[in-house]
Motif scaffolding. Structure first.
Motif, PDB file in Angstrom:
ATOM      1  N   ARG A  66       0.842  -1.201   0.000  1.00  0.00           N
ATOM      2  CA  ARG A  66       0.000   0.000   0.000  1.00  0.00           C
ATOM      3  C   ARG A  66       0.875   1.248   0.000  1.00  0.00           C
ATOM      4  O   ARG A  66       2.062   1.202   0.330  1.00  0.00           O
ATOM      5  N   PHE A  67       0.267   2.349  -0.371  1.00  0.00           N
ATOM      6  CA  PHE A  67       0.994   3.609  -0.443  1.00  0.00           C
ATOM      7  C   PHE A  67       1.258   4.152   0.954  1.00  0.00           C
ATOM      8  O   PHE A  67       0.346   4.267   1.766  1.00  0.00           O
ATOM      9  N   GLN A  68       2.527   4.457   1.222  1.00  0.00           N
ATOM     10  CA  GLN A  68       2.909   5.101   2.474  1.00  0.00           C
ATOM     11  C   GLN A  68       4.256   5.778   2.278  1.00  0.00           C
ATOM     12  O   GLN A  68       5.263   5.117   2.055  1.00  0.00           O
ATOM     13  N   PRO A  69       4.303   7.109   2.316  1.00  0.00           N
ATOM     14  CA  PRO A  69       5.601   7.783   2.236  1.00  0.00           C
ATOM     15  C   PRO A  69       6.287   7.792   3.602  1.00  0.00           C
ATOM     16  O   PRO A  69       5.661   8.128   4.613  1.00  0.00           O
ATOM     17  N   PHE A  70       7.571   7.440   3.618  1.00  0.00           N
ATOM     18  CA  PHE A  70       8.374   7.474   4.839  1.00  0.00           C
ATOM     19  C   PHE A  70       9.500   8.494   4.669  1.00  0.00           C
ATOM     20  O   PHE A  70      10.106   8.583   3.602  1.00  0.00           O
ATOM     21  N   LEU A  71       9.788   9.222   5.722  1.00  0.00           N
ATOM     22  CA  LEU A  71      10.985  10.055   5.792  1.00  0.00           C
ATOM     23  C   LEU A  71      11.940   9.373   6.754  1.00  0.00           C
ATOM     24  O   LEU A  71      11.712   9.365   7.973  1.00  0.00           O
ATOM     25  N   LEU A  72      12.991   8.744   6.219  1.00  0.00           N
ATOM     26  CA  LEU A  72      13.983   8.053   7.042  1.00  0.00           C
ATOM     27  C   LEU A  72      15.073   9.060   7.385  1.00  0.00           C
ATOM     28  O   LEU A  72      15.953   9.364   6.572  1.00  0.00           O
ATOM     29  N   ASP A  73      14.999   9.595   8.574  1.00  0.00           N
ATOM     30  CA  ASP A  73      15.842  10.709   9.025  1.00  0.00           C
ATOM     31  C   ASP A  73      16.883  10.146   9.991  1.00  0.00           C
ATOM     32  O   ASP A  73      16.592   9.899  11.168  1.00  0.00           O
ATOM     33  N   GLY A  74      18.090   9.929   9.469  1.00  0.00           N
ATOM     34  CA  GLY A  74      19.143   9.350  10.300  1.00  0.00           C
ATOM     35  C   GLY A  74      20.438  10.110  10.139  1.00  0.00           C
ATOM     36  O   GLY A  74      20.797  10.517   9.033  1.00  0.00           O
ATOM     37  N   VAL A  75      21.162  10.296  11.227  1.00  0.00           N
ATOM     38  CA  VAL A  75      22.437  11.022  11.155  1.00  0.00           C
ATOM     39  C   VAL A  75      23.393  10.282  10.233  1.00  0.00           C
ATOM     40  O   VAL A  75      23.222   9.090   9.953  1.00  0.00           O
ATOM     41  N   THR A  76      24.413  10.986   9.727  1.00  0.00           N
ATOM     42  CA  THR A  76      25.400  10.340   8.870  1.00  0.00           C
ATOM     43  C   THR A  76      26.068   9.195   9.630  1.00  0.00           C
ATOM     44  O   THR A  76      26.462   9.340  10.781  1.00  0.00           O
ATOM     45  N   GLY A  77      26.155   8.029   8.969  1.00  0.00           N
ATOM     46  CA  GLY A  77      26.776   6.874   9.594  1.00  0.00           C
ATOM     47  C   GLY A  77      25.833   6.068  10.467  1.00  0.00           C
ATOM     48  O   GLY A  77      26.268   5.153  11.173  1.00  0.00           O
ATOM     49  N   SER A  78      24.523   6.359  10.421  1.00  0.00           N
ATOM     50  CA  SER A  78      23.572   5.639  11.283  1.00  0.00           C
ATOM     51  C   SER A  78      23.124   4.315  10.685  1.00  0.00           C
ATOM     52  O   SER A  78      22.445   3.539  11.357  1.00  0.00           O
ATOM     53  N   THR A 123      19.318  -0.411   6.879  1.00  0.00           N
ATOM     54  CA  THR A 123      17.950  -0.479   7.395  1.00  0.00           C
ATOM     55  C   THR A 123      16.942  -0.645   6.268  1.00  0.00           C
ATOM     56  O   THR A 123      16.100  -1.549   6.295  1.00  0.00           O
ATOM     57  N   TYR A 124      17.020   0.208   5.248  1.00  0.00           N
ATOM     58  CA  TYR A 124      16.021   0.071   4.182  1.00  0.00           C
ATOM     59  C   TYR A 124      16.310  -1.121   3.265  1.00  0.00           C
ATOM     60  O   TYR A 124      15.439  -1.536   2.491  1.00  0.00           O
ATOM     61  N   SER A 125      17.516  -1.704   3.372  1.00  0.00           N
ATOM     62  CA  SER A 125      17.801  -2.918   2.600  1.00  0.00           C
ATOM     63  C   SER A 125      16.898  -4.073   3.007  1.00  0.00           C
ATOM     64  O   SER A 125      16.613  -4.972   2.196  1.00  0.00           O
ATOM     65  N   GLU A 126      16.437  -4.067   4.249  1.00  0.00           N
ATOM     66  CA  GLU A 126      15.503  -5.130   4.673  1.00  0.00           C
ATOM     67  C   GLU A 126      14.159  -4.987   3.966  1.00  0.00           C
ATOM     68  O   GLU A 126      13.492  -5.986   3.673  1.00  0.00           O
ATOM     69  N   ALA A 127      13.756  -3.750   3.687  1.00  0.00           N
ATOM     70  CA  ALA A 127      12.532  -3.546   2.907  1.00  0.00           C
ATOM     71  C   ALA A 127      12.740  -3.999   1.460  1.00  0.00           C
ATOM     72  O   ALA A 127      11.824  -4.559   0.840  1.00  0.00           O
ATOM     73  N   ILE A 128      13.943  -3.774   0.924  1.00  0.00           N
ATOM     74  CA  ILE A 128      14.268  -4.259  -0.420  1.00  0.00           C
ATOM     75  C   ILE A 128      14.170  -5.780  -0.456  1.00  0.00           C
ATOM     76  O   ILE A 128      13.587  -6.366  -1.379  1.00  0.00           O
ATOM     77  N   ILE A 151      13.249   7.844  12.702  1.00  0.00           N
ATOM     78  CA  ILE A 151      14.462   8.544  13.124  1.00  0.00           C
ATOM     79  C   ILE A 151      15.527   7.564  13.610  1.00  0.00           C
ATOM     80  O   ILE A 151      15.249   6.691  14.432  1.00  0.00           O
ATOM     81  N   LEU A 152      16.748   7.723  13.076  1.00  0.00           N
ATOM     82  CA  LEU A 152      17.933   7.017  13.581  1.00  0.00           C
ATOM     83  C   LEU A 152      18.865   8.084  14.158  1.00  0.00           C
ATOM     84  O   LEU A 152      19.627   8.719  13.426  1.00  0.00           O
ATOM     85  N   PRO A 153      18.822   8.311  15.461  1.00  0.00           N
ATOM     86  CA  PRO A 153      19.549   9.455  16.033  1.00  0.00           C
ATOM     87  C   PRO A 153      21.028   9.211  16.287  1.00  0.00           C
ATOM     88  O   PRO A 153      21.768  10.167  16.533  1.00  0.00           O
ATOM     89  N   ASP A 154      21.487   7.954  16.227  1.00  0.00           N
ATOM     90  CA  ASP A 154      22.869   7.637  16.603  1.00  0.00           C
ATOM     91  C   ASP A 154      23.589   6.900  15.485  1.00  0.00           C
ATOM     92  O   ASP A 154      22.971   6.180  14.691  1.00  0.00           O
TER      93      ASP A 154
END
Length: 721
Positions: free
Chosen positions: A208-220, A225-230, A368-371
């Motif tokens: 289904r349609f769902q836009p995600f904003l994956l907001d993670g610091v550099t190197g997080s 993470t999104y490879s699991e969705a792939i 969010i990936l903060p670390d």
């Protein structure tokens, strides 16, 4: 269906009606060959009632000639084409042409003849044959493509075929690609990564349609993470599209992808040979290409069963096309996902303000990936105030940065110097008469490139050899380079660290994915001590031994009146800072600036991203700028300056008077001459509720212009030159 309305791939013609001969089957999306006067043209059958046009009597209809052997463009792609043309005020035919981007692929599969070196002893060689042998090692392609690679004529290579140095190979143009294995090398994710990955996988499985904003610091670890969705999409038998902003990043990504899934994805970008484009396009259309990684043009490929879209480095301005159909691939990717009813992931360490606002409004789901992954720490960022700590005369690196570079070299660690200016110097002038080298085709100075010994225009590509004498006064040895480019910084590094291995990384040096791969391999395995680069080095690269980043001129992006200057500067410097300390060793970033009090510089120094975005949001809100208002630009150009000026005045003189729309101009564009054409601009600022596209259509469509005048509309512009 004995008649159909077709979209001919000519923007000036509009839709045309044809008769479908008995025994021919067509449906909406079918790619056909149709007669047009004495010619045969390509066209796409469109949905009944969706294209305007006058009903032609059946007796006057000419019959279609043939249906091309490719699957019809699917309904979601046709709806995307319509939306893109409508939103960006582009001809429908121009958008369809982007979907039919490989004419060879439309002719069907079959065997093609390619050539490769035989390895035979060459005997006596001409200079051209010697050059061809050196450059074609490991290459296989058509004669024409090999000639381009080798830099020789077709006849030279045909002579080499006759001499037994090249041999013909028959290749199936539709041969399948290896299929990625979702279980090949599953990574160990941190708890935060695993939680986000599970959320993405669930929506992929729900289709289904769902836009995600994956907001993670550099190197997080956003990619892991999104490879699991792939992997989930592959297991479900669906295709995946991954958009990258730069071709130079492609090879690095292909390597990481292959390590995870056991084989590389299918690449799609402008550097592909025509045979590679043909194969990729057909495999996408027939479902054989499971994962495609490409530049923005990949967005319009005719996927058979698309299940997921990833937009990596989604904040990048490279996703905005600046000519032809002026679309933003980030936004069009969200619309394609909507029409396909699939999830889309916008991944970034420094999201665009528009994306953050969509998340704030609940339109996007923010993850969010903060670390940093594996316990790595974000680098320390320090200010070097050039007002109080000046570099030596004729140099550009302050003593603090020089000491830090020397310390890293002594410890065997890597450093990166960032300056977003290609070449040696942005301006060359004569010290005797003051003559400045300017491009004859553009309102721009010629940039000195000492590595190639050329003066070049970075707008139109005009080049001349660096002269020995001033062309104005004739004096020898009088030319002076003004200001630094990356080549000049590399020369300064050679003085500071004579034994250091320095790599200059720009679009001039990384001209292909292969050269980018060579650079990554060298940097990863300790073959480079100092990287001196432009924006190409700000994203996507992971070098564990890189512990120091020096920003040579942190103020440069704030100049020029760009309406997104502060945001762009923040993103660029934050991204390049993120290259430091990604391994076990801590990182340090030194920002050279003459304006340490500027809000963007202060925010970078204290690491307070949220405060910067909050201030920028309020500034945009009060100005009615995106995402709280709408912008559009009208660019008028002609080879005749008076003609361009009069056309721009005609547009300005018929401007609509509306309370919720402000129209500025016409005025000469900042780059008033570009590629031999004089340019004028109008800037439109409108409320979001204004119906901007309708206003622009009703304003511009009645106007007529001389044949030499071009009028382009840029919706949501990023460039203001």
């Amino acid at each position: 269906m004995n008649r159909c309305r077709c979209l001919v791939l000519n923007a000036a013609l509009g839709p045309l009606d044809y008769r479908v001969p008995d025994g021919m089957h067509v449906e909406p999306g079918s790619v056909v060959v149709a007669p047009l006067g004495p010619r045969q043209v390509m066209a796409v059958v469109w949905d009944e009632g969706r294209l305007p046009g006058t009903e032609v009597p059946a007796g006057k209809l000419r019959p279609l000639l043939s249906v091309l052997p490719v699957p019809p463009l699917a309904a979601p792609l046709r709806r995307l084409i319509e939306w893109t043309a409508d939103y960006y005020l582009a001809p429908l035919a121009s958008v369809v042409r982007m979907a039919l981007s490989s004419s060879a692929a439309l002719q069907g599969g079959g065997m093609v003849t390619e050539y490769r070196l035989t390895g035979a002893e060459p005997g006596r060689l001409t200079a051209q044959r010697t050059q061809a042998l050196e450059r074609l090692e490991g290459q296989q392609a058509t004669i024409r493509e090999l000639a381009e690679i080798a830099g020789v004529s077709d006849s030279v290579l045909r002579g080499m075929v006759g001499a037994g140095l090249l041999e013909a190979v028959r290749v199936d143009s539709d041969r399948p690609y290896p299929e990625p294995d979702p279980h090949h090398a599953v990574p160990d994710l941190s708890p935060a990564q695993a939680e986000i990955a599970a959320r993405l996988v669930a929506v992929v499985e729900e289709h289904r349609f769902q836009p995600f904003l994956l907001d993670g610091v550099t190197g997080s670890g956003k990619t892991e993470t999104y490879s699991e969705a792939i992997a989930a999409a592959i297991e479900a038998g669906r295709q995946v599209l991954i958009l990258l902003p730069e071709i130079a990043l492609t090879q690095n990504f292909l390597t990481r992808f292959e390590a995870r899934f056991g084989c590389p994805p299918v690449a799609w970008h402008s550097s592909l040979k025509s045979s590679e484009r043909r194969r990729a396009w057909r495999q996408v259309a027939f479902g054989g290409a499971k994962v495609v990684v490409g530049a923005r043009s990949a967005l319009f490929l005719p996927f058979a069963a698309l299940g997921l879209i990833i937009v990596d480095e989604a904040h990048e301005i490279a996703f905005k096309q600046e000519d032809g159909v002026r679309y933003n691939a980030r936004d069009v990717a969200v619309m394609r996902a909507r029409f396909e009813q699939i999830p889309v992931v916008l991944a970034s360490a420094t999201p665009a303000l528009e994306s953050l606002q969509m998340a704030e409004a609940g339109r996007y789901e923010r993850l969010i990936l903060p670390d940093r992954f594996g316990g790595a720490q974000m680098p320390d960022i320090k200010i070097v105030d050039l007002r109080t700590e000046q570099p030596e005369r004729g140099h550009w690196l302050a003593p603090t940065l020089v000491r830090a570079l020397v310390e890293r070299a002594e410890r065997g660690e890597q450093s990166l110097l960032f300056l977003n200016r290609r070449g040696y110097a942005p301006l060359t002038l004569c010290r005797t008469c003051g003559y400045r080298f300017q491009c004859p085709n553009c309102s721009a100075w010629l940039v000195e490139h000492r590595l190639s010994r050329r003066l070049a225009c970075h707008h139109c590509g005009h080049e001349v050899p660096t002269p020995e004498r001033c062309p104005e006064c004739g004096e020898p040895d009088c030319l002076v380079a003004c200001g630094p480019g990356v080549e000049r910084i590399a020369d300064e590094m050679a003085e500071i660290l004579p034994d250091a291995r320095v790599a200059v990384v720009t679009s001039d040096t990384l001209t292909s994915p292969a050269k980018a791969a060579e650079f990554v391999d060298l940097a990863t395995h300790g073959g480079i001590d100092v990287i001196v680069g432009t924006q190409l080095v700000t994203k996507g690269f992971h070098f564990p031994e890189l512990t120091l980043v020096g920003v040579v001129d942190a103020d440069m992006g704030l100049e020029g009146g760009d309406l997104r200057a502060a945001e762009r500067t923040y993103q660029q410097i934050a991204q390049v800072a993120g290259r430091a300390g990604r391994g076990e060793k801590p990182g340090e970033v030194l920002l050279q600036t003459r304006h340490p009090e500027a809000p963007v510089i202060a925010a970078l120094a204290c690491g307070d991203r949220d405060a910067f975005y909050a201030a920028e949001t309020e500034a945009r809100r009060s100005a009615g700028a995106p995402p709280f208002g709408r912008w559009a630009a009208i660019i008028v150009s002609s080879e005749d300056e008076a003609e361009a000026r009069e056309a721009a005045r005609a547009i300005g003189g018929t401007r609509p008077a509306l309370d919720d729309v402000m129209i500025l101009g016409p005025t000469p564009a900042p780059l008033a001459l570009l590629r031999g054409r004089y340019r004028y601009r109008l800037l439109i600022n409108a409320r979001r509720s204004s119906g901007l596209q309708t206003i622009l259509r009703e304003w511009l469509e009645p106007l007529k212009f001389p044949p030499g005048v071009r009028v382009a509309v840029d919706i949501d512009p990023y460039s203001f030159v």
